[in-house]
Design a protein around this motif. Structure first.
Motif, PDB file in Angstrom:
ATOM      1  N   ASP A 128       0.813  -1.228   0.000  1.00 31.86           N
ATOM      2  CA  ASP A 128       0.000   0.000   0.000  1.00 31.86           C
ATOM      3  C   ASP A 128       0.842   1.272   0.000  1.00 31.86           C
ATOM      4  O   ASP A 128       0.317   2.367   0.098  1.00 31.86           O
ATOM      5  CB  ASP A 128      -0.952   0.016   1.197  1.00 31.86           C
ATOM      6  CG  ASP A 128      -0.226  -0.095   2.530  1.00 31.86           C
ATOM      7  OD1 ASP A 128       1.007  -0.262   2.507  1.00 31.86           O
ATOM      8  OD2 ASP A 128      -0.885  -0.016   3.576  1.00 31.86           O
ATOM      9  N   ARG A 155     -10.239   5.467   6.442  1.00 33.08           N
ATOM     10  CA  ARG A 155      -9.063   5.990   5.740  1.00 33.08           C
ATOM     11  C   ARG A 155      -7.766   5.739   6.496  1.00 33.08           C
ATOM     12  O   ARG A 155      -6.686   6.086   6.009  1.00 33.08           O
ATOM     13  CB  ARG A 155      -9.244   7.490   5.474  1.00 33.08           C
ATOM     14  CG  ARG A 155     -10.422   7.784   4.550  1.00 33.08           C
ATOM     15  CD  ARG A 155     -10.536   9.260   4.234  1.00 33.08           C
ATOM     16  NE  ARG A 155     -11.640   9.523   3.323  1.00 33.08           N
ATOM     17  CZ  ARG A 155     -11.542   9.498   1.996  1.00 33.08           C
ATOM     18  NH1 ARG A 155     -10.378   9.229   1.436  1.00 33.08           N
ATOM     19  NH2 ARG A 155     -12.580   9.745   1.238  1.00 33.08           N
ATOM     20  N   ASP A 171      -4.831  13.973   1.259  1.00 30.56           N
ATOM     21  CA  ASP A 171      -5.409  14.960   0.340  1.00 30.56           C
ATOM     22  C   ASP A 171      -6.855  15.241   0.718  1.00 30.56           C
ATOM     23  O   ASP A 171      -7.305  16.397   0.721  1.00 30.56           O
ATOM     24  CB  ASP A 171      -5.351  14.446  -1.107  1.00 30.56           C
ATOM     25  CG  ASP A 171      -3.935  14.431  -1.662  1.00 30.56           C
ATOM     26  OD1 ASP A 171      -3.069  15.127  -1.091  1.00 30.56           O
ATOM     27  OD2 ASP A 171      -3.700  13.724  -2.666  1.00 30.56           O
ATOM     28  N   TRP A 172      -7.578  14.169   1.051  1.00 29.62           N
ATOM     29  CA  TRP A 172      -8.979  14.324   1.449  1.00 29.62           C
ATOM     30  C   TRP A 172      -9.099  15.141   2.741  1.00 29.62           C
ATOM     31  O   TRP A 172      -9.932  16.053   2.837  1.00 29.62           O
ATOM     32  CB  TRP A 172      -9.607  12.942   1.648  1.00 29.62           C
ATOM     33  CG  TRP A 172     -10.931  12.988   2.342  1.00 29.62           C
ATOM     34  CD1 TRP A 172     -12.154  13.237   1.796  1.00 29.62           C
ATOM     35  CD2 TRP A 172     -11.158  12.811   3.757  1.00 29.62           C
ATOM     36  NE1 TRP A 172     -13.130  13.224   2.767  1.00 29.62           N
ATOM     37  CE2 TRP A 172     -12.542  12.962   3.971  1.00 29.62           C
ATOM     38  CE3 TRP A 172     -10.320  12.533   4.838  1.00 29.62           C
ATOM     39  CZ2 TRP A 172     -13.104  12.840   5.230  1.00 29.62           C
ATOM     40  CZ3 TRP A 172     -10.879  12.416   6.098  1.00 29.62           C
ATOM     41  CH2 TRP A 172     -12.262  12.573   6.284  1.00 29.62           C
ATOM     42  N   ARG A 212       3.536   5.830   4.087  1.00 33.36           N
ATOM     43  CA  ARG A 212       2.676   6.895   4.601  1.00 33.36           C
ATOM     44  C   ARG A 212       3.437   8.209   4.659  1.00 33.36           C
ATOM     45  O   ARG A 212       4.662   8.245   4.717  1.00 33.36           O
ATOM     46  CB  ARG A 212       2.154   6.538   5.986  1.00 33.36           C
ATOM     47  CG  ARG A 212       1.181   5.365   5.997  1.00 33.36           C
ATOM     48  CD  ARG A 212       0.687   5.122   7.417  1.00 33.36           C
ATOM     49  NE  ARG A 212      -0.341   4.097   7.479  1.00 33.36           N
ATOM     50  CZ  ARG A 212      -0.111   2.803   7.627  1.00 33.36           C
ATOM     51  NH1 ARG A 212       1.153   2.389   7.720  1.00 33.36           N
ATOM     52  NH2 ARG A 212      -1.081   1.939   7.677  1.00 33.36           N
ATOM     53  N   GLU A 213       2.666   9.295   4.696  1.00 33.63           N
ATOM     54  CA  GLU A 213       3.224  10.639   4.825  1.00 33.63           C
ATOM     55  C   GLU A 213       2.776  11.232   6.160  1.00 33.63           C
ATOM     56  O   GLU A 213       1.912  10.688   6.843  1.00 33.63           O
ATOM     57  CB  GLU A 213       2.728  11.536   3.677  1.00 33.63           C
ATOM     58  CG  GLU A 213       3.061  11.020   2.289  1.00 33.63           C
ATOM     59  CD  GLU A 213       2.365  11.831   1.208  1.00 33.63           C
ATOM     60  OE1 GLU A 213       1.701  12.844   1.543  1.00 33.63           O
ATOM     61  OE2 GLU A 213       2.466  11.454   0.023  1.00 33.63           O
ATOM     62  N   GLN A 216      -6.963  17.282   4.020  1.00 38.98           N
ATOM     63  CA  GLN A 216      -6.577  18.668   3.754  1.00 38.98           C
ATOM     64  C   GLN A 216      -7.732  19.442   3.123  1.00 38.98           C
ATOM     65  O   GLN A 216      -7.990  20.596   3.478  1.00 38.98           O
ATOM     66  CB  GLN A 216      -5.345  18.710   2.847  1.00 38.98           C
ATOM     67  CG  GLN A 216      -4.829  20.124   2.576  1.00 38.98           C
ATOM     68  CD  GLN A 216      -3.559  20.130   1.736  1.00 38.98           C
ATOM     69  OE1 GLN A 216      -2.898  19.096   1.572  1.00 38.98           O
ATOM     70  NE2 GLN A 216      -3.208  21.276   1.193  1.00 38.98           N
ATOM     71  N   ARG A 227       3.537  19.150   4.043  1.00 39.00           N
ATOM     72  CA  ARG A 227       3.511  17.703   3.833  1.00 39.00           C
ATOM     73  C   ARG A 227       4.940  17.174   3.855  1.00 39.00           C
ATOM     74  O   ARG A 227       5.826  17.667   3.145  1.00 39.00           O
ATOM     75  CB  ARG A 227       2.852  17.372   2.494  1.00 39.00           C
ATOM     76  CG  ARG A 227       1.395  17.795   2.397  1.00 39.00           C
ATOM     77  CD  ARG A 227       0.459  16.836   3.100  1.00 39.00           C
ATOM     78  NE  ARG A 227       0.263  15.621   2.319  1.00 39.00           N
ATOM     79  CZ  ARG A 227      -0.727  15.468   1.433  1.00 39.00           C
ATOM     80  NH1 ARG A 227      -1.597  16.448   1.212  1.00 39.00           N
ATOM     81  NH2 ARG A 227      -0.858  14.324   0.782  1.00 39.00           N
ATOM     82  N   HIS A 261      -1.893   7.744   4.119  1.00 40.11           N
ATOM     83  CA  HIS A 261      -1.454   7.668   2.734  1.00 40.11           C
ATOM     84  C   HIS A 261      -1.825   8.949   2.000  1.00 40.11           C
ATOM     85  O   HIS A 261      -2.716   9.695   2.413  1.00 40.11           O
ATOM     86  CB  HIS A 261      -2.067   6.452   2.049  1.00 40.11           C
ATOM     87  CG  HIS A 261      -1.544   5.159   2.576  1.00 40.11           C
ATOM     88  ND1 HIS A 261      -2.245   4.363   3.448  1.00 40.11           N
ATOM     89  CD2 HIS A 261      -0.351   4.529   2.368  1.00 40.11           C
ATOM     90  CE1 HIS A 261      -1.526   3.292   3.756  1.00 40.11           C
ATOM     91  NE2 HIS A 261      -0.367   3.369   3.121  1.00 40.11           N
ATOM     92  N   SER A 262      -1.135   9.192   0.903  1.00 39.44           N
ATOM     93  CA  SER A 262      -1.233  10.469   0.204  1.00 39.44           C
ATOM     94  C   SER A 262      -2.663  10.838  -0.143  1.00 39.44           C
ATOM     95  O   SER A 262      -3.124  11.945   0.138  1.00 39.44           O
ATOM     96  CB  SER A 262      -0.367  10.433  -1.059  1.00 39.44           C
ATOM     97  OG  SER A 262      -0.426  11.664  -1.745  1.00 39.44           O
ATOM     98  N   LYS A 263      -3.419   9.913  -0.753  1.00 36.59           N
ATOM     99  CA  LYS A 263      -4.780  10.235  -1.192  1.00 36.59           C
ATOM    100  C   LYS A 263      -5.694  10.532   0.001  1.00 36.59           C
ATOM    101  O   LYS A 263      -6.585  11.382  -0.082  1.00 36.59           O
ATOM    102  CB  LYS A 263      -5.358   9.100  -2.028  1.00 36.59           C
ATOM    103  CG  LYS A 263      -5.444   7.756  -1.330  1.00 36.59           C
ATOM    104  CD  LYS A 263      -6.024   6.701  -2.264  1.00 36.59           C
ATOM    105  CE  LYS A 263      -6.081   5.303  -1.673  1.00 36.59           C
ATOM    106  NZ  LYS A 263      -6.267   5.174  -0.255  1.00 36.59           N
ATOM    107  N   ASP A 264      -5.464   9.860   1.115  1.00 41.71           N
ATOM    108  CA  ASP A 264      -6.289  10.099   2.300  1.00 41.71           C
ATOM    109  C   ASP A 264      -5.963  11.444   2.948  1.00 41.71           C
ATOM    110  O   ASP A 264      -6.855  12.154   3.433  1.00 41.71           O
ATOM    111  CB  ASP A 264      -6.101   8.967   3.295  1.00 41.71           C
ATOM    112  CG  ASP A 264      -6.549   7.626   2.737  1.00 41.71           C
ATOM    113  OD1 ASP A 264      -7.653   7.573   2.149  1.00 41.71           O
ATOM    114  OD2 ASP A 264      -5.803   6.652   2.873  1.00 41.71           O
TER     115      ASP A 264
END
Length: 445
Positions: A139, A223, A244-245, A142-143, A247, A260, A239-242
């Motif tokens: 997966d 998430r 993004d949500w 993580r960030e 933010q 980030r 994770h990046s896409k989560d």
């Protein structure tokens, strides 16, 4: 004494009125000088004026208060509090970032637990870093995301009648009006609590679950985002896409500044998180206290030219008390307490110094020349080891918390009390360390 003067300031009796009038006169004649409220460094007047104008623009935009006649207060029975400006350079001497904040001056008149807001423990931050360094297969890494909500308290409504004196920068200053607060203002007693309730309601609305053990930590199960909120700062791992949500959701609700961190494209590899240095590496994550704290301890103790020490202190059985040790007096007491307090702030980030710092803080009430000698020893150790880096190398998931504890029975020769200490680990990641004097006096069995 005879009516309005040429500057439009109406003379009245009373020291406060005189101070307000003189302040308005200075403002209107541009005879300004400004200082940083934290460092006392002089600031450029134009920078401070611009920062205060920006703050007043926010007051108008968000409708922090409405202007009402002072006579209305008698009808509502509210209270009037003063205001003052806090001007701070958030940057440095080269890259100046002047911020001005208008704060209320509501003084504490007694303890009221209903007004306090929770502060997350430092291990909550380490749990988030540990989560960022935990891999679960394919997966991806993580960030870590850090969000700073600008003027956070303005988003919380105030639930009582509170009025503030208008600042000279308000266009209706001197008109006989005061500001009736509609939103919380920094410096009012319930501002922090109001903001915490506001942010918690928002996070729960978008799917987060609030921590049972602590109200400042949150988890989004779907998430898999872990978040802590310290004042107006959000720190999250995911994770990046989560992220993004998240933010995007925060941007809808507040005005935010986002950083980030990670090794991916467009990310920063190093940044500041809650006054600590956080960096992403090829092997995982690292976190350490701001190195400036150790430097200040060395400077304040005058140890720049002293030899370093190999250890931060000695055990209670080997304390170097001397027959001629005597209590400190005057400025020496203040100096001891100031440096010891800084060491105490540094302590949670320095497990190698936990015991020595704990012992120094026990002597704060009546420090002696022996106390100062022990404090200087700690300072010489910090000179030898000014930095300690916590490393969180990548590891697989684990659902086990390992605790290691021990005790030094009756280790304090003076008080006959024991010290208990321990370490909490998740896999190879250290989450918490402690050293604590036990409350009971040890007796022979």
């Amino acid at each position: 004494e005879g009516g309005d003067d040429q500057y439009g300031v109406r003379p009245q009796t009373g020291t406060k009125i005189l101070k307000d009038a003189m302040y308005a006169l200075v403002c209107r004649n541009s005879i300004w000088r400004a200082w940083d409220d934290v460092t006392d460094a002089e600031l450029k007047v134009d920078d401070v004026r611009a920062a205060r104008a920006l703050e007043m623009a926010y007051f108008e935009k968000l409708g922090v208060y409405e202007r009402v006649l002072r006579s209305d207060i008698q009808r509502t029975g509210g209270k009037v509090i003063g205001t003052r400006w806090v001007d701070v350079n958030k940057g440095d001497s080269i890259n100046v970032d002047c911020r001005s904040r208008l704060v209320g001056r509501e003084f504490n008149i007694g303890r009221d637990d209903a007004l306090y807001a929770a502060t997350p423990p430092l291990e909550a931050l380490r749990l988030i870093i540990s989560e960022a360094a935990t891999t679960t297969g394919g997966d991806g890494r993580r960030e870590v995301m850090v969000n700073d909500v600008r003027r956070a308290y303005f988003y919380a409504k105030i639930n009582r009648d509170v009025y503030v004196e208008l600042p000279p920068e308000d266009p209706e200053y001197g008109s006989g009006k005061v500001g009736k607060l509609r939103l919380c203002l920094y410096g009012t007693r319930d501002a922090a609590k109001g903001w915490q309730e506001t942010l918690s309601a928002h996070l729960e609305k978008v799917g987060f679950t609030r921590g049972v053990g602590h109200p400042s930590v949150f988890y989004h199960k779907e998430r898999k985002i872990k978040t802590l909120v310290h004042g107006d700062d959000y720190v999250s791992s995911g994770h990046s896409k989560d992220l993004d949500w998240l933010q995007a959701e925060l941007t809808k609700a507040y005005e935010i500044k986002t950083q980030r961190l990670g090794l991916g494209k467009g990310l920063e590899s190093e940044g500041k998180v809650l006054n600590r240095v956080l960096r992403a590496t090829e092997n995982g994550w690292e976190i350490e206290a701001d190195p400036r704290h150790a430097e200040l301890v060395i400077e304040q103790l005058g140890l720049v030219n002293e030899k370093p020490a190999a250890t931060p202190g000695v055990s209670g059985q080997d304390e170097d008390d001397l027959p001629d040790d005597e209590p400190l007096t005057g400025a020496d007491i203040t100096a001891y307490r100031g440096v010891a307090a800084r060491c105490n702030y540094l302590g949670p980030d320095r497990p190698d110094c936990n015991f020595a710092i704990k012992e120094l803080c026990r002597e704060m009430s009546v420090p002696t020349t022996g106390s100062m000698r022990r404090l200087r020893r700690l300072g010489r150790y910090l000179k030898k080891c000014p930095r300690l880096v916590w490393k969180y190398d990548f590891q697989g998931p684990t659902n086990c918390l390992d605790l290691y504890t021990d005790a030094d029975w009756a280790g304090c020769r003076r008080a006959r009390k024991s010290t208990s200490g321990g370490v909490a680990m998740i896999g190879n990641h250290c989450i918490k360390t402690w050293a604590k004097t036990q409350s009971v006096i040890s007796k022979s069995s």
